[in-house]
Design a protein around this motif. Structure first.
Motif, short mmCIF file in Angstrom:
data_model
loop_
_atom_site.label_atom_id
_atom_site.label_comp_id
_atom_site.label_asym_id
_atom_site.label_seq_id
_atom_site.Cartn_x
_atom_site.Cartn_y
_atom_site.Cartn_z
N PHE A 1 11.45 7.27 -11.39
CA PHE A 1 11.43 5.96 -11.35
C PHE A 1 11.77 5.40 -12.96
O PHE A 1 11.37 6.02 -13.99
N GLN A 2 12.49 4.35 -12.75
CA GLN A 2 12.80 3.71 -14.26
C GLN A 2 11.48 3.24 -14.93
O GLN A 2 11.17 3.05 -15.85
N ASP A 3 10.87 2.21 -13.77
CA ASP A 3 9.75 1.44 -14.14
C ASP A 3 8.79 1.43 -12.83
O ASP A 3 9.08 1.48 -11.77
N ARG B 1 14.86 -6.89 -3.56
CA ARG B 1 16.09 -7.45 -3.41
C ARG B 1 16.48 -7.77 -2.03
O ARG B 1 16.09 -6.90 -1.07
N ASN B 2 17.21 -9.12 -1.76
CA ASN B 2 17.46 -9.30 -0.34
C ASN B 2 16.51 -9.47 0.43
O ASN B 2 16.37 -9.42 1.72
N ASN B 3 15.23 -9.88 -0.24
CA ASN B 3 14.01 -10.36 0.30
C ASN B 3 13.27 -8.87 1.08
O ASN B 3 12.71 -9.10 2.00
N ARG B 4 13.70 -7.90 0.47
CA ARG B 4 13.25 -6.59 0.90
C ARG B 4 12.46 -5.86 -0.09
O ARG B 4 12.95 -5.96 -1.37
N TYR B 5 11.47 -5.35 -0.19
CA TYR B 5 10.63 -4.51 -0.91
C TYR B 5 11.42 -3.26 -1.60
O TYR B 5 11.88 -2.41 -0.57
N VAL B 6 11.74 -3.18 -2.89
CA VAL B 6 12.52 -1.91 -3.27
C VAL B 6 11.79 -1.53 -4.56
O VAL B 6 10.76 -2.15 -5.06
N ILE B 7 12.14 -0.36 -4.78
CA ILE B 7 11.62 0.61 -6.07
C ILE B 7 12.93 0.79 -7.13
O ILE B 7 13.66 1.39 -6.64
N GLN C 1 20.18 11.24 -5.71
CA GLN C 1 20.39 12.29 -4.75
C GLN C 1 18.93 12.90 -4.42
O GLN C 1 18.66 13.44 -3.31
N TYR C 2 17.84 12.81 -5.08
CA TYR C 2 16.39 13.06 -4.99
C TYR C 2 15.55 12.13 -4.15
O TYR C 2 14.44 12.48 -3.91
N PHE C 3 15.98 10.94 -4.04
CA PHE C 3 15.06 10.03 -3.50
C PHE C 3 15.90 9.43 -2.36
O PHE C 3 16.98 8.76 -2.23
N ASP C 4 15.00 9.46 -1.18
CA ASP C 4 15.59 9.28 0.16
C ASP C 4 15.38 7.54 0.28
O ASP C 4 14.18 7.15 0.59
N GLY C 5 16.62 6.98 0.40
CA GLY C 5 16.25 5.55 0.75
C GLY C 5 17.55 4.57 0.91
O GLY C 5 18.59 5.41 0.33
N HIS D 1 0.80 -1.13 0.00
CA HIS D 1 0.07 -0.07 0.05
C HIS D 1 0.81 1.25 -0.03
O HIS D 1 0.69 2.20 -0.62
N ASP D 2 2.09 1.12 0.96
CA ASP D 2 2.73 2.65 1.05
C ASP D 2 3.50 2.49 -0.29
O ASP D 2 3.74 3.81 -0.81
N ILE D 3 3.98 1.49 -1.00
CA ILE D 3 4.75 1.73 -2.47
C ILE D 3 4.10 2.26 -3.33
O ILE D 3 4.20 2.96 -4.24
N GLN D 4 2.64 1.63 -3.45
CA GLN D 4 1.82 2.17 -4.35
C GLN D 4 1.42 3.75 -4.21
O GLN D 4 1.32 4.40 -5.08
N ALA D 5 1.34 4.07 -3.14
CA ALA D 5 1.28 5.35 -2.75
C ALA D 5 2.46 6.57 -3.13
O ALA D 5 2.43 7.53 -3.72
N ILE D 6 3.67 5.59 -3.13
CA ILE D 6 4.91 6.28 -3.52
C ILE D 6 4.90 6.40 -5.00
O ILE D 6 5.26 7.44 -5.69
N LEU D 7 4.66 5.32 -5.68
CA LEU D 7 4.72 5.10 -7.29
C LEU D 7 3.52 5.94 -7.94
O LEU D 7 3.85 6.61 -8.85
N HIS D 8 2.46 6.40 -7.26
CA HIS D 8 1.60 7.22 -7.81
C HIS D 8 1.61 8.66 -7.39
O HIS D 8 0.74 9.35 -7.90
N ASP D 9 2.49 8.92 -6.74
CA ASP D 9 2.92 10.40 -6.36
C ASP D 9 3.22 11.01 -7.38
O ASP D 9 4.38 10.80 -8.12
#
Length: 792
Positions: A180-182, A188-194, A202-206, A165-173
């Motif tokens: 985003f590339q896609d 990756r490493n069993n963790r959800y990424v974008i 430098q503009y995307f915090d993570g 749900h949080d990722i969808q919110a980020i992607l649709h902002d």
């Protein structure tokens, strides 16, 4: 020693393994060994017979998906944690064991020997119930396998939903979409990424977890998801640990019951192995051989089990009664070696608890050893044998054979000088004859044929060769030696005619030519006799078939005849009832035509009309041809008789003059002697069985028989809703039954209505001679809606 390799018994075991349903049963098939104990062989054959019967009669067989759980049980004993697949195999195998045990528990009478293996099966309910709470029907671990696992999996599901749900919110902002590339969610490493473009790092915090192969894309875990990903990883690790704990618990449970499981595995695998033997027997169209307690061999239409059924030629082999040694001669490629192998292979199969491809009634003894020296170039193990190699095998057999053994020798004495070879072969045969072993030998030497003709305990035989077609028929004939037919075969293979003819000239000069002519003549006579025998057998079979067909048609004709006669009688009875109704209508009209002053004349006319109707004749069904009239001199109380007027069987209760009292199904009837006939044997036995059947205690008192019969007869009839004509027929039948049952008072329920039905019944009752009187029933018995009738 059973020379399994020479006789190719391994191929039989491989075919048997193919028909077994489980891995362990297949291993048992490949490890099968012949037995020499009579009781063990008989028990094994009887078990196979039960399994054959099960395959042929049961809709569902007790075999159902067992797995090889031996390794799992052994690992559990060493405290290994079993995998999900291994635990699932244990679970479904336990279920298969229970189903098989249930089948044989309910089928103990049909399959007593196989059922014995299922007795004292260990109780595995506890382990099965625990497994049922852990696995679903597809072998997957249930969420409810433990309370902790339920909680952890709920946490994992909810956390993943929050992350997505949080990722969808980020992607649709809209402000973030250029980074985003896609616009996809990945891990990756069993963790959800974008996926984020390199230039916008430098503009995307993570946290960066990975980089694409081109370096244009970075896989970044947004900072707002770090805590949620941490919670997810913690729950996943907890789930793995809980699953491992459950598997460890189940493995310990398997270890606790490993002895019981291994015991059940052994019993069930034996059943599966026996069903494999039965399936092989059905595939080979094989039968159970009779075990000879002596040394008799009698194989009827035996077939080599490794030759296709549509190609093999059945043969008869007899040995051990009038002779102990059978010497087989005949042409090359004519079937001598096949006959030797057939006997040896079928003996091995029989002593291994297998059915043999032969006709029912075939007999085999139990051999302690089966020695074979067969040089068959068609065998994959065989090779061209030298004289030395043959002699080495024969010497070994001579050293070890005994009177309870079977010896099979192919081309005895071959590979050396014919004179020395034949002399040596005769000497060897004489040794085995004196030793008392059962023996089957193939040879081309005429000296051996002559020796067999003049020596007790040895019999000649030959494989048939058709000189008209110059081809072998592969049929074995015992009693006459055969020729090698080398010249005929060489000619058929293409040897020039002048060479063959010259060889015949040279042969005619040899001393053995006269014997060859005699053998040829004998074989030709034997062939003609065999042809006549087969022709006669064919005619006999056809005669038997036609006789059976005639018997069947005769039976069908008699049944059809009886059906036609019964139908005709029913139609006649219906006609009589119709005439009676019509007569009553005529009587009613007559009554209306006579005046009160001519009452007597009117009554006479009515009686005459009734008499005419009563005289209508209904043809009876002819009695069985086996029945005869009965005379007063031969009749006695207790005899079973057939009452022609009632068309029923009964037992004689009393005889008074020309009148006989008969019990018919508990009802008493007095008839004339002329109405009785003798019964058929089947009818008499049927009545006796019924009379001998246990009766209720209340029927055993002598004084209660008539009361019981009266209870069995209806004393009341309901004719509401019927017309007067229909009621007349019903009342007539009812009154007849009451009279036959000895009942003297009955009640007819006709209802009040308009009174027409009551009046019609009363008018009819007045015409019946057995009615003493009748009256309207009392108030508590139906009043004007019923009539009480007293019978004479």
């Amino acid at each position: 020693m059973f020379n399994e390799e020479v006789l190719e018994f391994i191929k039989i075991k491989e075919e048997l393994a193919h028909h077994c349903s489980s891995t362990i049963a297949k291993e048992m098939a490949l490890a099968l060994e012949p037995m020499i104990d009579y009781k063990m062989i008989q028990a094994s054959l009887d078990e196979t017979a039960e399994a054959v019967r099960s395959w042929q009669t049961e809709i569902e067989q007790p075999l159902s998906g067992t797995r090889d759980i031996r390794e799992s049980c052994q690992k559990s004993r060493k405290d290994f944690i079993l995998t999900r697949e291994a635990l699932w195999d244990v679970y479904i195998t336990i279920g298969a064991y229970k189903r098989m045990a249930k089948f044989f528990h309910t089928k103990y009478i049909e399959y007593p020997l196989l059922s014995l293996w299922m007795q004292e099966m260990p109780n595995t309910d506890r382990i099965e119930q625990r497994f049922r709470r852990v696995f679903d029907d597809k072998g997957e671990l249930l969420d409810t396998a433990s309370p902790k696992l339920t909680s952890l999996r709920n946490t994992i599901t909810k956390t993943r939903e929050r992350i997505k749900h949080d990722i969808q919110a980020i992607l649709h902002d809209k402000d973030n979409q250029k980074y985003f590339q896609d616009a996809i969610i990945t891990q990756r490493n069993n963790r959800y990424v974008i996926p984020v473009k390199q230039e916008y790092r430098q503009y995307f915090d993570g946290l960066i977890h990975d980089r694409s192969a081109t370096g244009q894309t970075l896989y970044i875990e947004p900072m707002r998801l770090v805590n949620l990903n941490n919670e997810l990883q913690e729950a996943i690790i907890g789930e793995e640990q809980e699953v491992l704990r459950i598997y460890k618990e189940l493995s310990a449970l398997v270890k606790q019951h490993s002895n019981d499981l291994m015991d059940a595995c052994e019993k069930v695998s034996h059943i599966e192995f026996v069903y494999g033997k039965a399936k092989l027997a059905i595939a080979q169209k094989a039968v159970q051989a009779t075990l000879s307690e002596g040394r008799e061999v009698n194989l009827m239409r035996a077939r080599h089990p490794l030759i296709p059924i549509n190609q093999v030629v059945p043969t008869d082999i007899r040995l051990g009664m009038d002779y102990r040694v059978l010497l087989i001669t005949g042409s090359n490629t004519g079937g001598k070696t096949v006959s030797l192998k057939t006997l040896g292979l079928l003996a091995l199969m029989n002593q291994s608890g297998l059915f043999i491809p032969a006709d029912t009634g075939s007999i085999l003894p139990i051999f302690h050893n089966i020695f074979a020296d067969i040089g068959d170039e068609q065998s994959i193990e065989a090779s061209l044998s030298t004289f030395s190699a043959h002699m080495t095998q024969v010497i070994t057999i001579i050293k070890h054979c005994g009177p309870n053994d079977l010896v099979l020798l192919d081309e005895l004495g071959s590979g050396t000088d014919p004179e020395e070879g034949s002399a040596l072969a005769v000497s060897i045969l004489e040794f085995f004859r004196q030793k008392g072993v059962l023996m089957m030998v193939s040879t081309h030497y005429n000296e051996l044929k002559n020796y067999a003709y003049h020596t007790d305990g040895i019999e000649n035989g030959h494989v048939e060769f058709d000189e008209r077609t110059l081809k072998p028929t592969y049929r074995l004939h015992i009693g006459v030696a055969g020729s090698s037919h080398a010249l005929s075969i060489a000619s058929r293979l293409g040897l020039p005619k002048e060479i063959v003819n010259r060889a015949r000239d040279y042969k005619s000069k040899f001393g053995s030519s006269e014997m060859e002519l005699v053998l040829s003549d004998l074989n030709e006579q034997l062939r003609k006799a065999s042809d006549r025998e087969r022709s006669l057998k064919k005619e006999l079979d056809e005669t038997r078939r036609m006789r059976g067909q005639l018997e069947k048609e005769k039976k069908q004709f008699n049944e059809k005849r009886k059906q036609i006669l019964l139908k005709t009688q029913e139609e006649a009875e219906a006609l009589k009832r119709s005439l009676r109704v019509e007569g009553e209508s005529i009587i009613k009209q007559l009554k209306s035509q006579f005046s009160e002053t001519n009452k007597d004349k009117r009554q006479i006319a009515i009686q005459e009309a009734r008499k005419g109707i009563s005289n209508v004749h209904v043809p009876n069904v002819p009695v069985d041809d086996e029945r005869n009239d009965i005379s007063l001199d031969t009749l006695k109380i207790g005899d079973i008789v057939f009452v022609t007027t009632l068309r029923s069987l009964g037992s004689v209760l009393g005889i008074k003059g020309n009148r006989v009292t008969v019990d018919i199904n508990g009802l008493t009837a007095t008839v004339k002697l002329s109405e009785l006939q003798s019964t058929t044997r089947e009818e008499s036995n049927k009545i006796k069985r019924e009379n001998n059947a246990p009766q209720p205690k209340s029927r055993k008192r002598a004084g209660s028989s008539m009361v019981q019969r009266q209870k069995e007869v209806r004393t009341e009839i309901n004719i509401l809703g019927q017309t007067v004509d229909e009621a007349t027929v019903s009342v007539s039948r009812f009154i007849d039954q009451a009279l036959l049952g000895g009942v003297n008072q009955v009640r007819i329920i006709h209802g009040k209505g308009s009174g027409a039905l009551r009046e019609g019944v009363h008018n009819y009752l007045r015409t019946l001679p057995h009615v003493a009187h009748f009256e309207t029933a009392g108030y508590d018995e139906g009043g004007a809606g019923a009539t009480n009738v007293v019978l004479k």
